[in-house]
Enzyme design. Structure first.
Site, PDB file in Angstrom:
ATOM      1  N   ARG A 174       6.787  -5.424   7.838  1.00 61.05           N
ATOM      2  CA  ARG A 174       7.440  -4.612   6.809  1.00 61.05           C
ATOM      3  C   ARG A 174       8.961  -4.592   6.943  1.00 61.05           C
ATOM      4  O   ARG A 174       9.664  -4.242   5.987  1.00 61.05           O
ATOM      5  CB  ARG A 174       6.901  -3.183   6.860  1.00 61.05           C
ATOM      6  N   GLU A 330       5.711   6.225  -6.272  1.00 65.18           N
ATOM      7  CA  GLU A 330       5.618   6.742  -4.910  1.00 65.18           C
ATOM      8  C   GLU A 330       6.630   7.850  -4.633  1.00 65.18           C
ATOM      9  O   GLU A 330       7.827   7.670  -4.860  1.00 65.18           O
ATOM     10  CB  GLU A 330       5.863   5.624  -3.882  1.00 65.18           C
ATOM     11  N   ASP A 335       6.871  11.752   3.551  1.00 60.78           N
ATOM     12  CA  ASP A 335       6.675  11.135   4.873  1.00 60.78           C
ATOM     13  C   ASP A 335       7.955  11.169   5.702  1.00 60.78           C
ATOM     14  O   ASP A 335       7.945  11.581   6.866  1.00 60.78           O
ATOM     15  CB  ASP A 335       6.221   9.686   4.664  1.00 60.78           C
ATOM     16  N   ASP A 377      -1.243   7.834   1.504  1.00 57.63           N
ATOM     17  CA  ASP A 377      -1.591   6.674   2.332  1.00 57.63           C
ATOM     18  C   ASP A 377      -2.047   7.081   3.732  1.00 57.63           C
ATOM     19  O   ASP A 377      -2.732   6.331   4.402  1.00 57.63           O
ATOM     20  CB  ASP A 377      -0.435   5.668   2.395  1.00 57.63           C
TER      21      ASP A 377
HETATM   22 ZN   LIG Z   1       5.791   7.401   8.011  1.00 57.79          ZN
END
Ligand SMILES: [Zn+2]
Length: 458
Positions: A174, A330, A335, A377
């Site tokens: 990523r 998103e 997060d 997620d």
């Molecule tokens: Zn995270």
């Protein structure tokens, strides 16, 4: 609030299923690999329910605690968020795998996103490639494009961050966001015959609408291949993209050409700020709802969602175009602020995603052939604990909109370290064609099958 129309909608959904002759068990997992009787009964009916459009809203790290915290603070414990109003709600497992395919119980966003984007699990850090052999796997966005649908991705993170990346790129790691970031992806470089960085792949895919942060990645220079010497932004313009950087530019963007919106050099600054959680707690605090670091002209997630829907709708009405679109939205920094033990930042971003959910549901109310799904997620660290608790980790006391005190605790890592994801199951909620497939306990990979079936993608 709004309980009356909600109840009506619920009644209607149940009635629709009854008319279709479907018994709805309390826990029906209608996933593609499920073999029990009740789900197959529903599956037999589901062939008739086709969606023209799918809107998938992801709260990154938005576990049940994060939803509850945002609800308690904003609309009150007895209130309901927009994301609480879906007629069908289930829960799904999110674990990733190691390179031998064995469970890794706590996923990251790359592996979990790969799960719904491809229907297959992978290792943490990987973007839509296989766990062991590191081979690209076809994504739901690629399938949608092949079937002639318009596609879009909106995020509050960098557009190259894991969750948007899983849709339109394939990367060993990523971190390979821009052309200068390819260290962890030696086989993905253009020189090695690979597809290049996540930023390059995203624009090469000609996704119709790409809105988010990460301008600095797209302004990196390409060092290999036929676009060598150009920045990714310049490459995008060459490919026909309209590039916009603020709300005015976004407002003026027209359908007919793809749109790349880059509203911050990195992640889009969050909406709310406040004191981070601390060892021994904080004084009771109210969150600051206008973050001074957020520049005027930065479009909110709901504004971006509204514009994306308008652009995608206009795109599909062109001559010879197959109607329909796939859009992912998103809320990324739920997060990121959870990692930072920042309750106000986290709640503000959850509230921002919830307003995008409202936009999506309003669109679906006018276009009932739209499947809307809201999920996460993975779970995250924040926990609501009793006021008298004295947790050893970081905590903060908030004063909610209804005037009560609430204590939130962050203890998944040593104070001073980033807080961690958790391996808990998370909520998935839906309305529209195939929405019943989210009922019961499913897995994030089954969401791929739900979207594919709803849109009849081949
Ligand atoms: Zn995270």
């Amino acid at each position: 609030m709004g309980s009356r129309p909600y109840r009506r909608r619920l009644a209607w959904s149940a009635a629709a299923l009854l008319v279709a002759g479907v018994a709805v068990p309390a826990t029906a997992a209608a996933g593609p690999d499920d073999t029990s009787d009740a789900p197959s009964q529903i599956a037999a009916q589901s062939g008739k329910q086709k969606a023209k459009n799918v809107i998938l809203l992801i709260g990154d790290g938005m576990g049940d605690s994060e939803i509850t915290l945002a609800r308690d603070y904003t609309v009150g414990a007895a209130g309901r968020l927009n994301m609480d109003k879906f007629p069908m709600t289930g829960t799904y497992t999110t674990y990733s795998v190691d390179k031998n395919g064995k469970p890794d119980y706590v996923t990251d966003s790359a592996a979990s996103g790969t799960g719904w984007a491809t229907g297959q699990k992978t290792v943490n850090g990987r973007i839509s490639k296989t766990p062991g052999t590191d081979k690209p796997m076809t994504t739901i966005l690629e399938l949608a494009q092949r079937n002639g649908l318009a596609t879009g991705s909106v995020t509050t993170a960098e557009l190259t961050d894991a969750t948007p990346a899983v849709l339109a790129s394939h990367a060993t790691d990523r971190s390979c966001a821009g052309p200068a970031d390819m260290k962890a992806c030696p086989n993905d470089t253009i020189a090695k015959g690979g597809p290049g960085s996540i930023a390059e792949q995203s624009v090469n895919h000609k996704v119709d609408v790409l809105l988010g942060g990460g301008k600095a990645r797209f302004d990196q220079k390409i060092t290999e291949g036929r676009h060598k010497g150009l920045t990714v932004t310049e490459q995008a313009k060459k490919l026909g993209y309209q590039v916009v950087t603020d709300d005015k530019g976004l407002k003026n963007a027209r359908a007919g050409k793809p749109v790349l919106g880059l509203f911050a050099p990195g992640n889009v600054p969050v909406e709310w700020t406040g004191k981070a959680a601390a060892q021994g707690g904080t004084e009771p605090q109210r969150c600051v709802t206008n973050n001074p670091e957020r520049k005027a002209g930065t479009p909110s997630l709901d504004e971006q969602t509204r514009k994306a829907l308008q652009l995608l709708e206009a795109k599909q009405s062109g001559k010879g175009k197959k109607p329909g679109f796939f859009l992912q939205v998103e809320g990324a920094s739920i997060d990121k602020r959870d990692h930072a033990a920042d309750p106000c930042g986290q709640i503000g971003e959850t509230a921002a995603l919830d307003r995008a959910v409202k936009v999506a549901r309003a669109y679906a109310a006018k276009h009932p052939d739209t499947l809307v799904v809201t999920t996460a997620d993975h779970g995250h660290t924040s926990q609501i604990v009793p006021l008298e608790a004295t947790p050893p980790g970081l905590s903060s006391t908030l004063v909610t909109d209804e005037g009560q005190q609430l204590k939130v605790n962050y203890s998944t890592n040593t104070p001073g370290e980033a807080q961690e994801h958790t391996g808990t199951q998370v909520r998935i909620a839906a309305q529209g064609p195939q929405a019943h497939r989210v009922l019961g306990v499913t897995d994030q990979t089954q969401l791929f099958g739900t979207i594919r079936t709803a849109l009849s993608l081949r």
